[in-house]
Enzyme design. Structure first.
Site, PDB file in Angstrom:
ATOM      1  CD  GLU A  51      -2.623   1.421   2.529  1.00 50.19           C
ATOM      2  OE1 GLU A  51      -2.232   0.857   3.571  1.00 50.19           O
ATOM      3  OE2 GLU A  51      -3.620   2.157   2.494  1.00 50.19           O
ATOM      4  NE  ARG A  55       5.206  -7.904  10.036  1.00 43.85           N
ATOM      5  CZ  ARG A  55       4.029  -7.452   9.595  1.00 43.85           C
ATOM      6  NH1 ARG A  55       2.927  -7.930  10.089  1.00 43.85           N
ATOM      7  NH2 ARG A  55       3.953  -6.512   8.701  1.00 43.85           N
ATOM      8  CE  LYS A  70       3.396   0.573   5.824  1.00 37.14           C
ATOM      9  NZ  LYS A  70       2.514   0.308   4.663  1.00 37.14           N
TER      10      LYS A  70
END
Length: 567
Positions: free
Chosen positions: A37, A268, A278
């Site tokens: 994104e 991850r 983030k």
RNA sequence: UGGGGAGUCGUCCAAUGGCAGGACGGUAGACUCUGGAUCUGCUUAUAGGGGUUCGAAUCCUCUCUCCCCAGCCA
């Protein structure tokens, strides 16, 4: 460069793809995608995903798309699109002429939604967000059907079109999939698939005032692109039943062709001494704990790049950490190993003195200069050699002299002889101090017979020091970086990761001297400063005044000995 | 106490019923005009209990621990 094919360990995704090829599940095709994104900068965790997806495609002779998952215009910006493209290219991956965008499929997604409504698989819900939350139930209690769940197809269609046409305010209603409000999997309790959001989209502008949710959009994006293996991280595992449900419904309706893509989840990347969420990264930038997204202390691709890391090192790291489904924290030491391994082979050697100590060689003729031969890279004879100027006054590293040397210290000390790299043996004869009893200068003598660094009589010295000629050296600024966080898992103790910020993560040295060839270094070029570490020229450099970033230190046995003594 | 995942050296990843192995780290040494590099040695692990089996990290079973999910974020 990259690990040879045979040496590559397998992992569960490779095995799955191999199986799918054997069973001809996708006509032997392998097509992956990396779907960020555009709402932030890519970090080392994304690099793992990029290397995985592009690497798999490369390995199996398939393709990998770079696709922007731009379904939420409120958070997404062109700046992020640009930086992401830049980072993927820099890592060395090819995604064709242009990236793809989820927003290019908005038209199809809308049609698919109308189909779902027609087939009785979706309805417009007029509950408020709060009501929806309440009726969703809890982790242990089932949800309740919305009072609007029984609306007719015609009414749903009319309402959904009104949503699209801007006839209803933001938040007034959403389109939901009609599945099962009692499901143990909360994602199957009639998930919202379209919401009203009057926001300007970075690509479609104001064409739409309704936008699809990730949950709905992503499987469709994959299907449109004929993705075979849709690889994502573990937190999407619960989403897979809906992924499959949606694609099955659309395939039934003839909107999609089989075989359908499949979602596969992996753990991850987490790394010690840094953060990769983030939210935390944005906090670091927003609150000014670092200078920006590309601050060399940041775990962003842009940060590592500015720090002097190479694509090869990062790719190799991503291969070495392996792939599995269990949560893990990879030690920063492995990444540091990877960059040293790469740079050791390719970085030209230079001499630079970071904390200078003036040395006068008393028996060396005043005003004389000579050019000494220095090897550019002992690991690669093909890189040749260069000349470095030598004269009566030089600088050495303050750390390389001890007036009262401890037992294992074998660098320079009063009365002791050491070698100056590629130059001469020198012996310290006198220590000059200032009023505060600090050593400010050394007086030494040299042995002319040792020119080049070897003594004809075969006598040995225990240390070799780097140095620069005072009259010839260029001044430089050097920025030394250390871990951004002083603990392996920031916030683990206090719950607040900011409390574990390392106050010494940046040390700027303004009075450094580098050999003359470094005066006008090209930003980005990388060197090994002998005995110190790897350094690269920062973009902040100006003509005649280079600025260097320390990428990573060399392994330092002496530092370890000293630290061990103190601790 | 719903649903979905995961537990192997300090760390990361292998071993897919047959000698628990590799890498990083650590440590000791060899070598060295970088206390770098290189080379060599050492170190330490199958979450726990029961079961199946000639043989279990692997299969069955019970237990424990950890992670994810209740956005109109992705």
């Amino acid at each position: 460069m990259t690990t040879p094919e045979a040496a590559r360990p397998s992992h569960f995704i490779r095995e799955m793809i191999t199986r799918d090829i054997e069973t001809n599940k996708y006509g032997r095709r392998v097509h992956t995608r990396f779907p960020p994104e555009p709402n932030g900068y890519l970090h080392i965790g994304h690099a793992k995903s990029i290397c995985l997806n592009f690497g798999l495609a490369e390995e199996f002779g398939g393709k990998c798309n770079l696709r922007f998952d731009d379904t939420n215009p409120e958070k997404e910006e062109q700046e992020y699109v640009d930086s992401i493209i830049d980072s993927v290219r820099w890592l060395g991956f090819d995604f064709g002429a242009a990236p793809l965008y989820a927003s290019d499929y908005f038209g199809f997604m809308y049609q698919a939604a109308e189909y779902l409504i027609s087939a009785g698989h979706a309805y417009v819900d007029s509950q408020t967000a709060d009501e929806m939350r309440e009726n969703r139930g809890t982790l242990t209690a089932p949800g309740k059907d919305s009072p609007y769940r029984g609306r007719s197809v015609d009414e749903n269609l009319r309402l959904f079109r009104e949503m699209r046409d801007g006839r209803h305010p933001d938040g007034a209603m959403v389109l939901r999939a009609k599945i099962d409000m009692a499901s143990g999997n909360i994602n199957m309790r009639d998930p919202a698939v379209y919401r009203i959001k009057r926001a300007e989209h970075h690509r479609t502008g104001n064409t739409w005032c309704i936008y699809p949710m990730y949950t709905y959009a992503h499987p469709i994006e994959d299907a449109i692109e004929k993705i075979t293996h849709s690889v994502c991280t573990l937190e999407f595992e619960d989403q897979r039943p809906f992924y499959d449900w949606l694609l099955e419904r659309l395939a039934e309706g003839g909107l999609l062709e089989r075989p359908l893509p499949q979602q596969i989840e992996f753990a991850r990347l987490n790394m010690s001494h840094t953060v990769l969420s983030k939210r935390k990264l944005i906090t670091l930038v927003g609150q000014g704990h670092v200078r920006g997204w590309d601050d060399p202390r940041m775990p962003t691709i842009a940060g590592f790049r500015r720090r002097g890391y190479t694509p090869a090192a990062i790719r190799n790291f991503c291969e070495r950490i392996g792939l599995a489904k269990r949560d893990s924290v990879v030690e920063m030491a492995l990444l540091e190993f990877c960059i040293r391994e790469d740079l050791n082979l390719r970085a030209p050697r230079k001499m630079a003195v970071l904390r200078p100590l003036r040395v006068v060689i008393e028996n060396y003729p005043e005003g004389q200069t000579e050019e000494l031969n220095a090897v550019n890279n002992p690991e690669d004879p093909g890189m040749g050699s260069r000349k470095v100027p030598f004269s009566r006054v030089i600088y050495i590293e303050q750390d390389d002299f001890r007036e009262d040397p401890p037992k294992q210290f074998f660098r320079l000390a009063p009365g002791r002889e050491v070698r100056l790299r590629y130059a001469y043996f020198i012996t310290c004869t006198r220590v000059v101090k200032n009023d505060r009893q600090e050593v400010v200068e050394l007086r030494c003598t040299y042995d002319p017979a040792t020119r080049g660094g070897d003594s004809p009589d075969g006598r040995k010295v225990k240390a070799t020091l780097h140095w620069v000629s005072a009259d010839h050296a260029a001044g430089a600024e050097v920025r030394l970086y250390d871990h951004l966080f002083r603990t392996p898992e920031p916030g683990a103790g206090t719950g607040n990761f900011l409390e574990d910020l390392n106050p010494g993560s940046l040390e700027t040295l303004g009075q450094c001297y580098v050999e003359p060839s470094l005066r006008d270094g090209m930003p980005g070029s990388t060197f090994q400063f002998e005995r110190l570490g790897y350094f690269c020229v920062d973009a902040d450099s100006s003509t005649g005044r280079p600025v260097f970033n320390r990428t990573v230190t060399l392994k330092d046995t002496w530092a370890k000995i000293e630290k061990g003594k103190k601790g």
